[in-house]
Design an enzyme around this catalytic site. Structure first.
Site, short mmCIF file in Angstrom:
data_model
loop_
_atom_site.label_atom_id
_atom_site.label_comp_id
_atom_site.label_asym_id
_atom_site.label_seq_id
_atom_site.Cartn_x
_atom_site.Cartn_y
_atom_site.Cartn_z
N SER A 155 0.89 -1.17 0.29
CA SER A 155 0.06 -0.06 0.07
C SER A 155 0.76 1.37 -0.01
O SER A 155 0.32 2.33 -0.09
CB SER A 155 -0.84 0.05 1.24
OG SER A 155 -0.26 0.29 2.41
N LYS A 193 1.41 4.09 7.43
CA LYS A 193 0.55 4.92 6.59
C LYS A 193 1.16 6.52 6.76
O LYS A 193 1.44 6.67 7.67
CB LYS A 193 -0.81 4.64 6.87
CG LYS A 193 -1.58 3.59 6.53
CD LYS A 193 -1.63 3.31 5.14
CE LYS A 193 -2.39 1.81 4.72
NZ LYS A 193 -1.68 0.70 5.06
#
Length: 235
Positions: A155, A193
């Site tokens: 991701s 993230k």
């Protein structure tokens, strides 16, 4: 090593089995751990099963079997209360000793502990254990304490972070929007993230259009550190 939520759930199941002879329902587990949804319980159950603490019995509803409990369960439970500081201090001392020994063998470099895996994709259970040491250039490190994590998932590929990379993290409890952080969600799930703000909420943004930005209330996200470097092995 179990996370606090994993340990709480295991001991709740054990207590209910002793008292009633049957395990609690997923709704009861969710309420007992003050989680927002049953999906968090599913992840905790899977993590406990993978670590060999419980077993799900096939073809039977609500069928869970306790296979083992953590060694010195009372001590583990105390970690969640006033013993946290002492336990963290002991871990820090042993880690520092290992780092000093590794640095002696690699003059001109710095060694930091690799503390397990971090999800950069589908969430995985938080892993907190010193697996080995990694040697990095001191120029990569600033002030404060540092640790490393192995990346699992894709991701963050557009930020140059690939599946299998090792990220170097500076311990921190706060972040500035735009920082790439290690975030612990609901005390059970760790992810790597980009940190953003959406009003009072916290947004955890992927660097891959295949993944949606996830938004949480501020009480659900605990920043564990900020990305300061990356180590990649070529095979």
């Amino acid at each position: 090593m179990l996370t606090r939520k994993q340990h709480q759930l295991l001991m709740f199941i054990q207590k209910r089995l002793q008292e009633a002879g049957v395990p609690p329902s997923f709704d009861e587990m969710k309420d007992a751990l003050d989680l927002k949804s049953k999906s968090g319980i599913h992840r905790l159950i899977t993590a406990l099963e993978e670590r060999g603490f419980i077993r799900r019995l096939p073809n039977r509803a609500r069928a869970l079997e306790i296979l083992k409990l953590p060694e010195s369960a009372a001590s583990v439970a105390a970690v969640a209360t006033s013993a946290t500081t002492n336990a963290a201090s002991n871990v820090a001392d042993s880690t520092a000793r290992a780092a000093r020994a590794a640095n002696d063998d690699n003059p001109g470099f710095a060694s930091i502990p690799v503390m397990g895996r971090i999800a950069a994709g589908t969430p995985i259970s938080a892993i907190q254990e010193n697996t080995h040491m990694v040697t990095v250039s001191p120029e990569m490190l600033g002030g404060g304490e540092h640790y490393a994590l192995e990346v699992k998932g894709d991701s963050m590929i557009e930020a140059g972070i690939l599946d299998g990379d090792t990220v170097v993290i500076q311990k921190a409890g706060t972040a500035t929007p735009g920082d790439i952080v290690v975030a612990l969600i609901d005390d059970e799930e760790a992810t790597l993230k980009t940190f953003r703000r959406q009003g009072q909420d916290i947004a955890l943004e992927a660097a891959n259009p295949a993944y949606e930005t996830r938004v949480f209330g501020p009480d659900r996200v605990d920043v564990q550190g900020k990305l300061v470097g990356l180590v990649r092995s070529y095979h």
